[in-house]
Design a protein around this motif. Structure first.
Motif, PDB file in Angstrom:
ATOM      1  N   LYS A   1       1.487  11.095 -10.628  1.00  0.00           N
ATOM      2  CA  LYS A   1       0.835  12.399 -10.704  1.00  0.00           C
ATOM      3  C   LYS A   1       1.842  13.485 -11.080  1.00  0.00           C
ATOM      4  CE  LYS A   1      -2.806  14.953  -8.639  1.00  0.00           C
ATOM      5  NZ  LYS A   1      -3.874  14.853  -7.679  1.00  0.00           N
ATOM      6  N   PHE A   2       3.038  13.419 -10.486  1.00  0.00           N
ATOM      7  CA  PHE A   2       4.093  14.375 -10.825  1.00  0.00           C
ATOM      8  C   PHE A   2       4.438  14.290 -12.316  1.00  0.00           C
ATOM      9  CE2 PHE A   2       8.695  14.868 -11.552  1.00  0.00           C
ATOM     10  CZ  PHE A   2       8.806  16.235 -11.336  1.00  0.00           C
ATOM     11  N   LEU A   3       4.631  13.061 -12.820  1.00  0.00           N
ATOM     12  CA  LEU A   3       4.972  12.881 -14.229  1.00  0.00           C
ATOM     13  C   LEU A   3       3.843  13.350 -15.142  1.00  0.00           C
ATOM     14  CD1 LEU A   3       6.777   9.428 -14.088  1.00  0.00           C
ATOM     15  CD2 LEU A   3       7.809  11.672 -14.485  1.00  0.00           C
TER      16      LEU A   3
ATOM     17  N   GLY B   1      -2.927   8.220 -17.002  1.00  0.00           N
ATOM     18  CA  GLY B   1      -1.967   8.321 -15.901  1.00  0.00           C
ATOM     19  C   GLY B   1      -2.582   9.016 -14.688  1.00  0.00           C
ATOM     20  N   PHE B   2      -3.341  10.082 -14.942  1.00  0.00           N
ATOM     21  CA  PHE B   2      -4.053  10.739 -13.845  1.00  0.00           C
ATOM     22  C   PHE B   2      -5.087   9.808 -13.229  1.00  0.00           C
ATOM     23  CE2 PHE B   2      -2.778  15.045 -15.498  1.00  0.00           C
ATOM     24  CZ  PHE B   2      -2.189  15.485 -14.323  1.00  0.00           C
ATOM     25  N   GLN B   3      -5.743   8.993 -14.073  1.00  0.00           N
ATOM     26  CA  GLN B   3      -6.717   8.024 -13.570  1.00  0.00           C
ATOM     27  C   GLN B   3      -6.026   7.050 -12.617  1.00  0.00           C
ATOM     28  OE1 GLN B   3      -8.754   5.784 -16.635  1.00  0.00           O
ATOM     29  NE2 GLN B   3      -9.453   4.246 -15.186  1.00  0.00           N
ATOM     30  N   PHE B   4      -4.848   6.571 -12.999  1.00  0.00           N
ATOM     31  CA  PHE B   4      -4.113   5.673 -12.114  1.00  0.00           C
ATOM     32  C   PHE B   4      -3.701   6.379 -10.826  1.00  0.00           C
ATOM     33  CE2 PHE B   4       0.184   4.518 -10.634  1.00  0.00           C
ATOM     34  CZ  PHE B   4      -0.144   3.308 -10.040  1.00  0.00           C
ATOM     35  N   ALA B   5      -3.109   7.558 -10.951  1.00  0.00           N
ATOM     36  CA  ALA B   5      -2.592   8.266  -9.779  1.00  0.00           C
ATOM     37  C   ALA B   5      -3.706   8.598  -8.782  1.00  0.00           C
ATOM     38  CB  ALA B   5      -1.875   9.543 -10.215  1.00  0.00           C
TER      39      ALA B   5
ATOM     40  N   ARG C   1       0.833  -1.209   0.000  1.00  0.00           N
ATOM     41  CA  ARG C   1       0.000   0.000   0.000  1.00  0.00           C
ATOM     42  C   ARG C   1       0.868   1.259   0.000  1.00  0.00           C
ATOM     43  NH1 ARG C   1      -5.443   0.647   3.176  1.00  0.00           N
ATOM     44  NH2 ARG C   1      -5.321  -1.559   2.773  1.00  0.00           N
ATOM     45  N   LEU C   2       1.941   1.257   0.791  1.00  0.00           N
ATOM     46  CA  LEU C   2       2.852   2.406   0.816  1.00  0.00           C
ATOM     47  C   LEU C   2       3.577   2.556  -0.523  1.00  0.00           C
ATOM     48  CD1 LEU C   2       4.351   2.092   4.419  1.00  0.00           C
ATOM     49  CD2 LEU C   2       2.732   3.813   3.578  1.00  0.00           C
TER      50      LEU C   2
ATOM     51  N   SER D   1       3.234   5.727  -3.067  1.00  0.00           N
ATOM     52  CA  SER D   1       4.408   6.417  -3.591  1.00  0.00           C
ATOM     53  C   SER D   1       4.390   6.431  -5.119  1.00  0.00           C
ATOM     54  CB  SER D   1       5.678   5.736  -3.087  1.00  0.00           C
ATOM     55  OG  SER D   1       6.823   6.340  -3.642  1.00  0.00           O
ATOM     56  N   ALA D   2       4.026   5.309  -5.729  1.00  0.00           N
ATOM     57  CA  ALA D   2       3.935   5.244  -7.190  1.00  0.00           C
ATOM     58  C   ALA D   2       2.873   6.214  -7.702  1.00  0.00           C
ATOM     59  CB  ALA D   2       3.620   3.823  -7.634  1.00  0.00           C
ATOM     60  N   ALA D   3       1.770   6.338  -6.983  1.00  0.00           N
ATOM     61  CA  ALA D   3       0.703   7.258  -7.381  1.00  0.00           C
ATOM     62  C   ALA D   3       1.187   8.704  -7.339  1.00  0.00           C
ATOM     63  CB  ALA D   3      -0.516   7.076  -6.481  1.00  0.00           C
ATOM     64  N   LYS D   4       1.975   9.038  -6.332  1.00  0.00           N
ATOM     65  CA  LYS D   4       2.501  10.406  -6.239  1.00  0.00           C
ATOM     66  C   LYS D   4       3.447  10.702  -7.401  1.00  0.00           C
ATOM     67  CE  LYS D   4       2.105  10.751  -1.230  1.00  0.00           C
ATOM     68  NZ  LYS D   4       2.818  10.824   0.047  1.00  0.00           N
TER      69      LYS D   4
END
Length: 152
Positions: free
Chosen positions: A31-33, A89-93, A20-21, A25-28
């Protein structure tokens, strides 16, 4: 084939706290990318439009070379193509972040659907460019061989 694998796998996949952590982190980072990608798309659109406008204006002074307009059009096309993976990508994040914070497995599934779409899109684009590179390489070798035979 993937459905056969899923049918053989045990049901009830559990997401550990460590996973989960990592997912959060991958989601953050995703979102940045995606934000950086949106800035790049805007710049590509701006430069593409400027190249088309100034390319058309330069053809009046420099002759009939539509290179600037064509390059500008390519920039606009590439920018338009890049919008789809940014949306996914935004959908994933956003989905992964929401799923990690609420524990909603349906939201997690939707977020992975967005990630799958980004990866499929990237894979298809990679295949297209590999085919183009192979074609250009074969064409270049052919032209080089023809030039060598003509020079001899």
């Amino acid at each position: 084939m993937s459905e056969e694998i899923l049918n053989q796998a045990p049901a009830g996949l559990e997401v550990t706290e460590s996973a989960r952590l990592d997912l959060l982190s991958a989601a953050k980072w995703a979102k940045f990318l995606c934000i950086v990608g949106c800035v790049c798309v805007c710049l590509m659109l701006l430069f593409g439009i400027l190249m088309m406008v100034f390319g058309a204006a330069l053809t009046q002074y420099m002759g009939d070379s539509p290179l600037g307009g064509a390059m500008g059009l390519l920039y606009v096309i590439f920018a338009a193509l890049y919008i789809y993976p940014l949306i996914k990508g935004f959908q994933f994040a956003n989905g992964a972040k929401a799923a990690c914070l609420t524990g909603d497995s349906a939201q997690l599934a939707r977020s992975f659907s967005g990630l799958r779409s980004v990866l499929v899109f990237s894979g298809i684009i990679t295949i297209i460019f590999l085919v183009i590179y192979a074609f250009v390489l074969i064409l270049g070798v052919g032209i080089g061989a023809a030039a060598a035979v003509a020079a001899a």
